[in-house]
Design an enzyme around this catalytic site. Structure first.
Site, PDB file in Angstrom:
ATOM      1  N   ASP A  42      38.299  54.868  42.372  1.00 44.33           N
ATOM      2  CA  ASP A  42      37.351  54.013  43.082  1.00 44.33           C
ATOM      3  C   ASP A  42      37.928  53.605  44.424  1.00 44.33           C
ATOM      4  OD1 ASP A  42      34.857  52.053  42.572  1.00 44.33           O
ATOM      5  OD2 ASP A  42      36.413  51.042  43.732  1.00 44.33           O
ATOM      6  N   TYR A  47      38.138  49.917  52.603  1.00 47.69           N
ATOM      7  CA  TYR A  47      39.528  49.771  52.134  1.00 47.69           C
ATOM      8  C   TYR A  47      40.499  50.511  53.052  1.00 47.69           C
ATOM      9  CZ  TYR A  47      37.319  48.482  47.628  1.00 47.69           C
ATOM     10  OH  TYR A  47      36.560  47.923  46.644  1.00 47.69           O
ATOM     11  N   LYS A  76      32.115  53.728  48.859  1.00 46.65           N
ATOM     12  CA  LYS A  76      31.049  52.752  49.126  1.00 46.65           C
ATOM     13  C   LYS A  76      30.678  52.680  50.602  1.00 46.65           C
ATOM     14  CE  LYS A  76      33.238  50.116  45.431  1.00 46.65           C
ATOM     15  NZ  LYS A  76      34.689  50.271  45.655  1.00 46.65           N
ATOM     16  N   HIS A 109      27.987  48.788  49.155  1.00 48.70           N
ATOM     17  CA  HIS A 109      29.131  47.924  48.808  1.00 48.70           C
ATOM     18  C   HIS A 109      28.735  46.460  48.618  1.00 48.70           C
ATOM     19  CE1 HIS A 109      33.754  47.621  49.446  1.00 48.70           C
ATOM     20  NE2 HIS A 109      33.349  46.745  48.561  1.00 48.70           N
ATOM     21  N   SER A 160      26.689  47.508  44.491  1.00 47.42           N
ATOM     22  CA  SER A 160      27.847  46.685  44.173  1.00 47.42           C
ATOM     23  C   SER A 160      27.614  45.285  44.727  1.00 47.42           C
ATOM     24  CB  SER A 160      29.108  47.306  44.793  1.00 47.42           C
ATOM     25  OG  SER A 160      30.247  46.557  44.425  1.00 47.42           O
ATOM     26  N   ASN A 161      27.984  44.293  43.962  1.00 42.46           N
ATOM     27  CA  ASN A 161      27.850  42.886  44.376  1.00 42.46           C
ATOM     28  C   ASN A 161      26.391  42.464  44.582  1.00 42.46           C
ATOM     29  OD1 ASN A 161      30.760  42.302  44.579  1.00 42.46           O
ATOM     30  ND2 ASN A 161      30.705  43.791  46.228  1.00 42.46           N
ATOM     31  N   LEU A 211      41.196  41.841  35.384  1.00 43.19           N
ATOM     32  CA  LEU A 211      42.282  41.001  34.856  1.00 43.19           C
ATOM     33  C   LEU A 211      42.187  39.588  35.411  1.00 43.19           C
ATOM     34  CD1 LEU A 211      45.160  43.639  35.180  1.00 43.19           C
ATOM     35  CD2 LEU A 211      43.676  43.194  33.220  1.00 43.19           C
ATOM     36  N   SER A 213      41.003  38.759  38.826  1.00 44.18           N
ATOM     37  CA  SER A 213      41.249  38.645  40.277  1.00 44.18           C
ATOM     38  C   SER A 213      42.700  38.338  40.599  1.00 44.18           C
ATOM     39  CB  SER A 213      40.357  37.560  40.908  1.00 44.18           C
ATOM     40  OG  SER A 213      39.025  37.840  40.676  1.00 44.18           O
ATOM     41  N   LYS A 267      43.511  47.318  39.104  1.00 45.37           N
ATOM     42  CA  LYS A 267      44.385  47.869  40.164  1.00 45.37           C
ATOM     43  C   LYS A 267      45.836  47.687  39.745  1.00 45.37           C
ATOM     44  CE  LYS A 267      42.616  44.842  43.193  1.00 45.37           C
ATOM     45  NZ  LYS A 267      41.347  44.374  42.650  1.00 45.37           N
TER      46      LYS A 267
HETATM   47  P1  A2P Z   1      50.793  45.377  40.039  1.00 44.10           P
HETATM   48  O1  A2P Z   1      50.233  46.320  41.065  1.00 44.10           O
HETATM   49  O2  A2P Z   1      52.132  44.842  40.397  1.00 44.10           O
HETATM   50  O3  A2P Z   1      50.737  45.976  38.636  1.00 44.10           O
HETATM   51  P2  A2P Z   1      42.718  42.775  39.477  1.00 44.10           P
HETATM   52  O4  A2P Z   1      42.241  44.221  39.463  1.00 44.10           O
HETATM   53  O5  A2P Z   1      42.073  41.953  38.375  1.00 44.10           O
HETATM   54  O6  A2P Z   1      42.590  42.123  40.833  1.00 44.10           O
HETATM   55  O7  A2P Z   1      44.264  42.805  39.133  1.00 44.10           O
HETATM   56  C1  A2P Z   1      45.163  43.478  39.956  1.00 44.10           C
HETATM   57  C2  A2P Z   1      46.500  42.796  39.872  1.00 44.10           C
HETATM   58  O8  A2P Z   1      46.939  42.729  38.512  1.00 44.10           O
HETATM   59  C3  A2P Z   1      47.553  43.520  40.655  1.00 44.10           C
HETATM   60  O9  A2P Z   1      48.206  42.531  41.400  1.00 44.10           O
HETATM   61  C4  A2P Z   1      48.467  44.140  39.614  1.00 44.10           C
HETATM   62  O10 A2P Z   1      49.825  44.071  40.040  1.00 44.10           O
HETATM   63  C5  A2P Z   1      48.253  43.283  38.402  1.00 44.10           C
HETATM   64  N1  A2P Z   1      48.273  44.087  37.149  1.00 44.10           N
HETATM   65  C6  A2P Z   1      47.670  45.271  36.944  1.00 44.10           C
HETATM   66  N2  A2P Z   1      47.866  45.696  35.685  1.00 44.10           N
HETATM   67  C7  A2P Z   1      48.598  44.745  35.064  1.00 44.10           C
HETATM   68  C8  A2P Z   1      49.142  44.605  33.750  1.00 44.10           C
HETATM   69  N3  A2P Z   1      48.941  45.544  32.833  1.00 44.10           N
HETATM   70  N4  A2P Z   1      49.858  43.483  33.475  1.00 44.10           N
HETATM   71  C9  A2P Z   1      50.080  42.545  34.421  1.00 44.10           C
HETATM   72  N5  A2P Z   1      49.598  42.617  35.684  1.00 44.10           N
HETATM   73  C10 A2P Z   1      48.869  43.699  36.014  1.00 44.10           C
END
Ligand code: A2P
Length: 288
Positions: A42, A47, A76, A109, A160-161, A211, A213, A267
């Site tokens: 994605d 970006y 997007k 987007h 999106s959004n 996760l 934000s 991400k």
């Molecule tokens: P990192 O790149 O160091 O793994 P979101 O998509 O909800 O915004 O979350 C992205 C953030 O969550 C990134 O900063 C990423 O950091 C962190 N992240 C991604 N996967 C995990 C994981 N399995 N456990 C803890 N943090 C994670």
């Protein structure tokens, strides 16, 4: 076929704003993700990482390690492209950046549009205010989106959004209905009404920031802006369920989304976490 690809759980993604990862970091993360088995990527014009993604894809496609039809590439339309006369131009730019003939899914987007000012992604007036296009018309933009499917540049199109009333307006006049809606969605922002609406209209929902934000929370931290983002990864209930099932908190949060029939695109630039986020299997779903 693309929907079934999402349902197989190969749904995860690497999105990186330039602010969050350098091109080199992104390319290494994408390599790790493709090695781990991710096939849904994605990105977005705004970006500014499509060219870096394109370099990695070219390597994988040219070496035969992956076939184009095994990939699901999403990008997007930027807010400055939210005008029927500019949709094709921006999609062609994205395809050029990505080195592809078509994308699997092209999304509008955001529901608002910007006026074009040169190449500015976020065009501003001299007073610093963003140059909003107050004449943005979703119905006309959607007609131009449909034309991209007709031209073979996008296999499918979506939003999106967008909120329910905005989606309804598009649906009322759509010849090709939106197949996907990408929105922020996580345990503390479950979007139940929106998800039910999409289910009724056969629109697959894809959750960004699944996760909670964390990426945005880190950006705010780095910019010295204090804002209270709930820390889902350390939430006591999430920790309790993780302990019970022998999973990580991130896996619990992702499974909570996937078992509702929603695709999730966490991400990460960290190879271990990239692997971990793919180890979320879900065979039963209310929606599929
Ligand atoms: P990192 O790149 O160091 O793994 P979101 O998509 O909800 O915004 O979350 C992205 C953030 O969550 C990134 O900063 C990423 O950091 C962190 N992240 C991604 N996967 C995990 C994981 N399995 N456990 C803890 N943090 C994670």
């Amino acid at each position: 076929t693309k929907v079934s690809q999402w349902n197989k759980g190969i749904t995860v993604v690497i999105i990186y704003w330039t602010l969050q990862a350098s091109d080199a970091e992104l390319e290494a993360a994408l390599e790790a993700a493709l090695e781990a088995g991710y096939r849904h990527i994605d990105t977005a014009y705004v970006y500014e990482n499509e060219a870096a993604i394109g370099r990695v894809l070219a390597k994988w496609l040219n070496s035969g390690k992956v076939k184009r039809e095994e990939l699901f590439i999403v990008t997007k339309l930027p807010p400055a492209g939210n005008h029927p006369d500019r949709v094709e131009k921006y999609l062609k730019r994205s395809l050029d950046n990505l080195g592809l003939d078509y994308v699997d899914l092209y999304l509008v987007h955001v529901p608002f549009g910007f006026l074009e000012k040169g190449e500015d992604i976020h065009p501003v007036e001299s007073d610093g205010n963003i140059l909003l296009d107050k004449s943005t018309n979703h119905i006309n933009i959607w007609k131009a989106m449909e034309a991209q499917v007709d031209a073979g540049l996008a296999k499918s199109i979506g939003l999106s959004n967008f909120n329910i009333s905005q989606i309804k307006r598009v649906l009322q006049s759509a010849r090709i209905p939106p197949s996907n809606l990408q929105v922020e969605l996580h345990a503390f922002f479950q979007q139940k009404e929106l998800v039910d609406f999409c289910k009724e209209h056969n629109i697959i929902v894809c959750a960004y920031a699944p996760l909670g934000s964390r990426g945005t929370a880190k950006l705010y931290e780095r910019a010295g802006i204090s804002k209270d983002f709930p820390d889902l990864l350390n939430n006591p209930k999430v920790l309790e369920v993780a302990e019970k099932y022998g999973k990580t908190p991130a896996q619990i949060l992702l499974r909570h989304i996937v078992q509702r029939g929603i695709a999730a695109i966490p991400k990460s630039t960290n190879p271990d976490r990239i692997q971990q986020n793919l180890q979320v299997r879900c065979n039963s779903s209310k929606y599929l």
